[in-house]
Design a protein around this motif. Sequence first.
Motif, PDB file in Angstrom:
ATOM      1  N   ARG A  38      44.297  21.790  35.235  1.00  0.00           N
ATOM      2  CA  ARG A  38      44.983  22.694  36.160  1.00  0.00           C
ATOM      3  C   ARG A  38      44.839  24.158  35.759  1.00  0.00           C
ATOM      4  N   ILE A  39      43.621  24.650  35.791  1.00  0.00           N
ATOM      5  CA  ILE A  39      43.323  26.050  35.497  1.00  0.00           C
ATOM      6  C   ILE A  39      43.924  26.900  36.610  1.00  0.00           C
ATOM      7  N   LEU A  40      44.643  27.955  36.240  1.00  0.00           N
ATOM      8  CA  LEU A  40      45.431  28.733  37.191  1.00  0.00           C
ATOM      9  C   LEU A  40      44.628  29.213  38.398  1.00  0.00           C
ATOM     10  N   GLY A  41      43.466  29.822  38.180  1.00  0.00           N
ATOM     11  CA  GLY A  41      42.661  30.312  39.291  1.00  0.00           C
ATOM     12  C   GLY A  41      42.273  29.202  40.249  1.00  0.00           C
ATOM     13  N   GLU A  42      41.926  28.032  39.706  1.00  0.00           N
ATOM     14  CA  GLU A  42      41.553  26.895  40.542  1.00  0.00           C
ATOM     15  C   GLU A  42      42.751  26.385  41.335  1.00  0.00           C
ATOM     16  N   VAL A  43      43.922  26.355  40.718  1.00  0.00           N
ATOM     17  CA  VAL A  43      45.133  25.902  41.405  1.00  0.00           C
ATOM     18  C   VAL A  43      45.486  26.857  42.539  1.00  0.00           C
ATOM     19  N   ILE A  44      45.403  28.153  42.288  1.00  0.00           N
ATOM     20  CA  ILE A  44      45.701  29.163  43.316  1.00  0.00           C
ATOM     21  C   ILE A  44      44.727  29.009  44.488  1.00  0.00           C
ATOM     22  N   PHE A  45      43.435  28.883  44.175  1.00  0.00           N
ATOM     23  CA  PHE A  45      42.429  28.736  45.230  1.00  0.00           C
ATOM     24  C   PHE A  45      42.656  27.437  46.000  1.00  0.00           C
ATOM     25  N   TRP A  46      42.911  26.345  45.287  1.00  0.00           N
ATOM     26  CA  TRP A  46      43.127  25.041  45.917  1.00  0.00           C
ATOM     27  C   TRP A  46      44.308  25.101  46.891  1.00  0.00           C
ATOM     28  N   ASN A  47      45.369  25.773  46.493  1.00  0.00           N
ATOM     29  CA  ASN A  47      46.530  25.891  47.376  1.00  0.00           C
ATOM     30  C   ASN A  47      46.197  26.669  48.650  1.00  0.00           C
ATOM     31  N   GLY A  85      35.697  31.693  34.910  1.00  0.00           N
ATOM     32  CA  GLY A  85      36.668  32.295  34.002  1.00  0.00           C
ATOM     33  C   GLY A  85      35.972  32.831  32.774  1.00  0.00           C
ATOM     34  N   SER A  86      36.738  33.117  31.763  1.00  0.00           N
ATOM     35  CA  SER A  86      36.179  33.682  30.535  1.00  0.00           C
ATOM     36  C   SER A  86      35.209  32.726  29.844  1.00  0.00           C
ATOM     37  N   SER A  87      35.321  31.436  30.100  1.00  0.00           N
ATOM     38  CA  SER A  87      34.412  30.474  29.472  1.00  0.00           C
ATOM     39  C   SER A  87      32.973  30.669  29.936  1.00  0.00           C
ATOM     40  N   HIS A  88      32.765  31.388  31.045  1.00  0.00           N
ATOM     41  CA  HIS A  88      31.413  31.610  31.558  1.00  0.00           C
ATOM     42  C   HIS A  88      30.764  32.863  30.982  1.00  0.00           C
ATOM     43  N   ASN A  89      31.513  33.645  30.207  1.00  0.00           N
ATOM     44  CA  ASN A  89      30.988  34.913  29.702  1.00  0.00           C
ATOM     45  C   ASN A  89      29.717  34.764  28.868  1.00  0.00           C
ATOM     46  N   GLU A  90      29.641  33.730  28.065  1.00  0.00           N
ATOM     47  CA  GLU A  90      28.457  33.524  27.219  1.00  0.00           C
ATOM     48  C   GLU A  90      27.547  32.435  27.774  1.00  0.00           C
ATOM     49  N   LYS A  91      27.716  32.064  29.028  1.00  0.00           N
ATOM     50  CA  LYS A  91      26.971  30.947  29.590  1.00  0.00           C
ATOM     51  C   LYS A  91      26.068  31.357  30.751  1.00  0.00           C
ATOM     52  N   GLY A 106      19.325  21.699  47.964  1.00  0.00           N
ATOM     53  CA  GLY A 106      19.616  22.189  49.306  1.00  0.00           C
ATOM     54  C   GLY A 106      21.028  22.729  49.454  1.00  0.00           C
ATOM     55  N   LEU A 107      21.709  22.938  48.323  1.00  0.00           N
ATOM     56  CA  LEU A 107      23.080  23.445  48.338  1.00  0.00           C
ATOM     57  C   LEU A 107      23.094  24.951  48.113  1.00  0.00           C
ATOM     58  N   LEU A 108      24.160  25.598  48.540  1.00  0.00           N
ATOM     59  CA  LEU A 108      24.378  27.004  48.233  1.00  0.00           C
ATOM     60  C   LEU A 108      25.564  27.105  47.287  1.00  0.00           C
ATOM     61  N   VAL A 109      25.568  28.154  46.461  1.00  0.00           N
ATOM     62  CA  VAL A 109      26.650  28.362  45.492  1.00  0.00           C
ATOM     63  C   VAL A 109      27.287  29.721  45.746  1.00  0.00           C
ATOM     64  N   PHE A 110      28.600  29.723  45.889  1.00  0.00           N
ATOM     65  CA  PHE A 110      29.386  30.946  46.041  1.00  0.00           C
ATOM     66  C   PHE A 110      30.216  31.090  44.779  1.00  0.00           C
ATOM     67  N   ARG A 111      29.971  32.154  43.998  1.00  0.00           N
ATOM     68  CA  ARG A 111      30.653  32.365  42.723  1.00  0.00           C
ATOM     69  C   ARG A 111      31.714  33.443  42.878  1.00  0.00           C
ATOM     70  N   ILE A 112      32.873  33.178  42.313  1.00  0.00           N
ATOM     71  CA  ILE A 112      33.950  34.163  42.291  1.00  0.00           C
ATOM     72  C   ILE A 112      34.581  34.146  40.908  1.00  0.00           C
ATOM     73  N   SER A 113      35.176  35.245  40.523  1.00  0.00           N
ATOM     74  CA  SER A 113      35.791  35.295  39.191  1.00  0.00           C
ATOM     75  C   SER A 113      37.229  34.807  39.251  1.00  0.00           C
ATOM     76  N   ASP A 114      37.638  34.186  38.178  1.00  0.00           N
ATOM     77  CA  ASP A 114      39.019  33.719  38.043  1.00  0.00           C
ATOM     78  C   ASP A 114      39.976  34.906  38.172  1.00  0.00           C
ATOM     79  N   PHE A 115      39.589  36.042  37.609  1.00  0.00           N
ATOM     80  CA  PHE A 115      40.419  37.246  37.677  1.00  0.00           C
ATOM     81  C   PHE A 115      40.666  37.639  39.137  1.00  0.00           C
ATOM     82  N   ASP A 116      39.591  37.634  39.951  1.00  0.00           N
ATOM     83  CA  ASP A 116      39.743  38.005  41.362  1.00  0.00           C
ATOM     84  C   ASP A 116      40.608  37.010  42.125  1.00  0.00           C
ATOM     85  N   VAL A 117      40.464  35.730  41.824  1.00  0.00           N
ATOM     86  CA  VAL A 117      41.308  34.726  42.489  1.00  0.00           C
ATOM     87  C   VAL A 117      42.776  34.991  42.161  1.00  0.00           C
ATOM     88  N   ARG A 118      43.056  35.293  40.900  1.00  0.00           N
ATOM     89  CA  ARG A 118      44.452  35.513  40.485  1.00  0.00           C
ATOM     90  C   ARG A 118      45.011  36.856  40.959  1.00  0.00           C
TER      91      ARG A 118
END
Length: 145
Positions: A38-47, A85-91, A106-118
């Motif tokens: 239950r990572i906060l940004g994911e929970v906020i987005f899911w809601n 989130g911050s775990s992606h900084n070195e990845k 054949g998929l598309l990826v939309f990336r957003i930062s945890d900071f922006d979600v929060r």
Amino acid sequence: MKEILTIINGIPIHRNFVENLPYNPHLKLLLKEKRKARILGEVIFWNKVRAKIFHHIDFDRQRIIGNYIVDFYIKTLGLIIEIDGSSHNEKQVYDGIREEYLESLGLLVFRISDFDVRNNLGVVMKELEEFIILHYGTTPSSKIL
């Protein structure tokens, strides 16, 4: 013409279902653990998107695709939403390889930062709308006056 899924800001959004996606059943246990985290940004987005409340679009949370678990997936569009989130900084290299693989299916990826979600959820949702319109929408033909 593909079937219309929904309409966003007057623009018809067309389905883009990608069939026969690879699935690694060995990731099921990890998937359960990620859902419990239950990572906060994911929970906020899911809601904000659960139960088709975002333009009547059905989102899956924590979906296995190939050897990866994606944060959110819209089956009817073939669209992955990743909250970094911050775990992606070195990845960056890993994320690049992962994204390239997912796009090769054949998929598309939309990336957003945890900071922006929060902190800027309204902006994030507007950017997601714009991304969906750009990639899956068709502008109605102009009427001749």
